[in-house]
Design a protein around this motif. Structure first.
Motif, PDB file in Angstrom:
ATOM      1  N   UNK A   9     -13.105   8.527   1.690  1.00 57.56           N
ATOM      2  CA  UNK A   9     -12.587   7.738   1.577  1.00 57.56           C
ATOM      3  C   UNK A   9     -11.212   8.662   1.242  1.00 57.56           C
ATOM      4  N   UNK A  10     -10.138   8.619   2.791  1.00 58.13           N
ATOM      5  CA  UNK A  10      -8.492   8.700   2.119  1.00 58.13           C
ATOM      6  C   UNK A  10      -8.265   7.361   1.653  1.00 58.13           C
ATOM      7  N   UNK A  11      -6.679   6.879   0.606  1.00 60.94           N
ATOM      8  CA  UNK A  11      -6.023   5.846   1.152  1.00 60.94           C
ATOM      9  C   UNK A  11      -4.788   6.588   1.168  1.00 60.94           C
ATOM     10  N   UNK A  12      -3.450   5.809   1.488  1.00 52.26           N
ATOM     11  CA  UNK A  12      -2.777   5.918   1.378  1.00 52.26           C
ATOM     12  C   UNK A  12      -2.162   4.987   0.482  1.00 52.26           C
ATOM     13  N   UNK A  13      -1.235   4.297   0.185  1.00 49.12           N
ATOM     14  CA  UNK A  13      -1.112   3.329  -0.403  1.00 49.12           C
ATOM     15  C   UNK A  13       0.759   3.256  -0.818  1.00 49.12           C
ATOM     16  N   UNK A  14       0.881   2.533   0.225  1.00 43.98           N
ATOM     17  CA  UNK A  14       2.521   3.024  -0.015  1.00 43.98           C
ATOM     18  C   UNK A  14       4.220   1.814  -0.329  1.00 43.98           C
ATOM     19  N   UNK A  15       4.528   2.491  -0.766  1.00 46.05           N
ATOM     20  CA  UNK A  15       5.330   1.346  -1.520  1.00 46.05           C
ATOM     21  C   UNK A  15       5.750   0.504  -1.177  1.00 46.05           C
ATOM     22  N   UNK A  16       6.672   0.893   0.103  1.00 45.53           N
ATOM     23  CA  UNK A  16       7.600  -0.209   0.887  1.00 45.53           C
ATOM     24  C   UNK A  16       6.768   0.449   1.894  1.00 45.53           C
ATOM     25  N   UNK A  17       8.086  -1.832   2.989  1.00 45.58           N
ATOM     26  CA  UNK A  17       7.732  -1.386   4.686  1.00 45.58           C
ATOM     27  C   UNK A  17       8.403  -0.253   5.628  1.00 45.58           C
ATOM     28  N   UNK A  18       9.028   0.629   5.190  1.00 43.78           N
ATOM     29  CA  UNK A  18       9.791   2.372   6.059  1.00 43.78           C
ATOM     30  C   UNK A  18       8.639   3.200   5.154  1.00 43.78           C
ATOM     31  N   UNK A  19       8.079   2.906   4.394  1.00 43.31           N
ATOM     32  CA  UNK A  19       6.745   3.999   4.122  1.00 43.31           C
ATOM     33  C   UNK A  19       6.125   3.694   5.056  1.00 43.31           C
ATOM     34  N   UNK A  20       5.152   2.161   4.654  1.00 43.88           N
ATOM     35  CA  UNK A  20       3.863   2.280   5.603  1.00 43.88           C
ATOM     36  C   UNK A  20       3.925   2.587   6.765  1.00 43.88           C
ATOM     37  N   UNK A  21       5.743   1.700   7.149  1.00 44.58           N
ATOM     38  CA  UNK A  21       5.228   1.537   8.869  1.00 44.58           C
ATOM     39  C   UNK A  21       5.586   3.270   9.569  1.00 44.58           C
ATOM     40  N   UNK A  22       5.528   4.686   8.728  1.00 42.79           N
ATOM     41  CA  UNK A  22       5.954   5.188   8.796  1.00 42.79           C
ATOM     42  C   UNK A  22       4.825   6.402   9.192  1.00 42.79           C
ATOM     43  N   UNK A  23       4.000   6.290   8.193  1.00 44.15           N
ATOM     44  CA  UNK A  23       2.933   6.750   7.998  1.00 44.15           C
ATOM     45  C   UNK A  23       1.527   5.839   9.284  1.00 44.15           C
ATOM     46  N   UNK A  24       1.643   4.810   9.689  1.00 40.89           N
ATOM     47  CA  UNK A  24       0.956   4.058  10.489  1.00 40.89           C
ATOM     48  C   UNK A  24       1.247   4.441  11.795  1.00 40.89           C
ATOM     49  N   UNK A  25       2.363   4.416  12.068  1.00 42.56           N
ATOM     50  CA  UNK A  25       3.094   5.535  13.051  1.00 42.56           C
ATOM     51  C   UNK A  25       2.270   6.428  13.071  1.00 42.56           C
ATOM     52  N   UNK A  26       2.086   8.141  12.222  1.00 42.21           N
ATOM     53  CA  UNK A  26       2.026   9.087  12.461  1.00 42.21           C
ATOM     54  C   UNK A  26       0.309   8.944  12.569  1.00 42.21           C
ATOM     55  N   UNK A  27      -0.618   8.031  11.907  1.00 38.89           N
ATOM     56  CA  UNK A  27      -2.010   8.144  12.084  1.00 38.89           C
ATOM     57  C   UNK A  27      -1.895   7.235  13.189  1.00 38.89           C
ATOM     58  N   UNK A  28      -1.597   6.614  14.063  1.00 39.87           N
ATOM     59  CA  UNK A  28      -1.901   5.732  15.253  1.00 39.87           C
ATOM     60  C   UNK A  28      -2.074   6.932  16.764  1.00 39.87           C
ATOM     61  N   UNK A  29      -0.572   8.262  16.708  1.00 38.00           N
ATOM     62  CA  UNK A  29      -0.707   9.062  17.134  1.00 38.00           C
ATOM     63  C   UNK A  29      -2.038  10.176  17.106  1.00 38.00           C
ATOM     64  N   UNK A  30      -3.025  10.122  15.811  1.00 36.39           N
ATOM     65  CA  UNK A  30      -3.669  10.859  15.824  1.00 36.39           C
ATOM     66  C   UNK A  30      -5.290  10.087  15.914  1.00 36.39           C
ATOM     67  N   UNK A  31      -5.168   8.717  15.586  1.00 33.01           N
ATOM     68  CA  UNK A  31      -6.120   8.116  16.276  1.00 33.01           C
ATOM     69  C   UNK A  31      -6.387   7.494  16.832  1.00 33.01           C
ATOM     70  N   UNK A  32      -6.612   6.683  17.416  1.00 32.37           N
ATOM     71  CA  UNK A  32      -6.586   5.569  18.919  1.00 32.37           C
ATOM     72  C   UNK A  32      -6.866   4.311  18.219  1.00 32.37           C
ATOM     73  N   UNK A  33      -8.124   4.332  17.503  1.00 34.53           N
ATOM     74  CA  UNK A  33      -8.649   2.814  16.898  1.00 34.53           C
ATOM     75  C   UNK A  33      -7.931   2.696  15.042  1.00 34.53           C
ATOM     76  N   UNK A  34      -7.729   1.667  15.433  1.00 39.45           N
ATOM     77  CA  UNK A  34      -7.482   1.370  13.934  1.00 39.45           C
ATOM     78  C   UNK A  34      -8.290  -0.282  13.485  1.00 39.45           C
ATOM     79  N   UNK A  35      -8.903  -0.276  12.915  1.00 39.56           N
ATOM     80  CA  UNK A  35      -9.482  -2.111  12.715  1.00 39.56           C
ATOM     81  C   UNK A  35      -8.507  -2.538  11.420  1.00 39.56           C
ATOM     82  N   UNK A  36      -8.021  -3.979  12.015  1.00 40.13           N
ATOM     83  CA  UNK A  36      -7.095  -4.544  10.291  1.00 40.13           C
ATOM     84  C   UNK A  36      -8.109  -4.664   9.614  1.00 40.13           C
ATOM     85  N   UNK A  37      -7.868  -4.662   8.494  1.00 41.43           N
ATOM     86  CA  UNK A  37      -9.114  -5.291   7.287  1.00 41.43           C
ATOM     87  C   UNK A  37      -8.093  -6.870   6.804  1.00 41.43           C
TER      88      UNK A  37
END
Ligand code: ADP
Length: 192
Positions: free
Chosen positions: A164-192
């Motif tokens: 398990x690797x977690x990215x724990x991000x402090x603000x909305x902008x940072x979260x949005x950027x990591x989410x976007x970068x991950x979505x480019x690499x991995x098609x499936x995301x599950x919302x918890x």
């Protein structure tokens, strides 16, 4: 307040989870600190980790400094977690942003890679990262998130651990950027 978490399956054994939050509250085996080369208390996430962990980190960092001198940019060292829920803190030194032509991308990737190498050496199964270098060190988050995600995904694909690797991000902008970068690499995301 609802806390968004996205889970990405990287291999049959490994997941990356991204969430917004305060990394000092994480109970993964290890959390990563965005440290400085001198391993001396700073602001940002470093200050938050040290104040919650207690004096242990300061004392252990002092010992490390006496043994190896400074921790070069792109490297990482490990201490215990003191009063934190995490058993270990991995202190990774990211680059200061100097415009992008000073090898910053490779140095940033190295900081993530060395942290993960230390983790698997210590048989750490779960680890949380902050967004290294994008605070006081000034690395543009839209660029840093690409390097961070690409490095971690490649590492997990190659070694199939930690689980398990977690990215724990402090603000909305940072979260949005990591989410976007991950979505480019991995098609499936599950919302918890
Ligand atoms: P650097 O010097 O490597 O830029 P900073 O600590 O200044 O490190 O910032 C790195 C990132 O960590 C920034 O996105 C900042 O908002 C974030 N941050 C600060 N405090 C915390 C915390 N308690 N938990 C998670 N992230 C944090």
């Amino acid at each position: 307040m609802t806390m968004l978490e996205f889970k990405y399956q990287i291999s049959n054994q490994c997941v990356i989870l991204i969430k917004k939050g305060d990394i000092t509250s994480e109970s993964t085996d290890a959390i990563v600190n965005a440290a400085n080369s001198r391993l001396i208390g700073g602001g940002g996430v470093d200050g938050a980790i040290r104040s919650k962990a207690g004096r242990t980190i300061e004392l252990e960092c002092e010992k490390i400094r006496k043994t190896i001198g400074e921790c070069k940019t792109g490297n990482a060292v490990i201490t215990s977690g003191g009063n934190l829920s995490a058993k270990f803190v991995i202190h990774a030194v990211g680059p200061v942003w100097k415009g992008g032509n000073q090898n910053e991308p490779e140095l940033l990737r190295k900081a993530y890679r060395h942290s993960l190498e230390i983790a698997i050496k210590k048989q750490i199964n779960s680890i949380s990262f902050p967004s290294i270098s994008t605070g006081i060190y000034g690395y543009p988050v839209e660029l840093a998130s690409e390097e961070a995600i690409n490095e971690v995904v490649c590492f997990l694909q190659q070694f199939n651990k930690p689980k398990l690797v977690k990215f724990v991000l402090f603000d909305d902008k940072t979260f949005a950027n990591y989410q976007s970068s991950l979505s480019k690499r991995c098609a499936v995301a599950t919302l918890k």
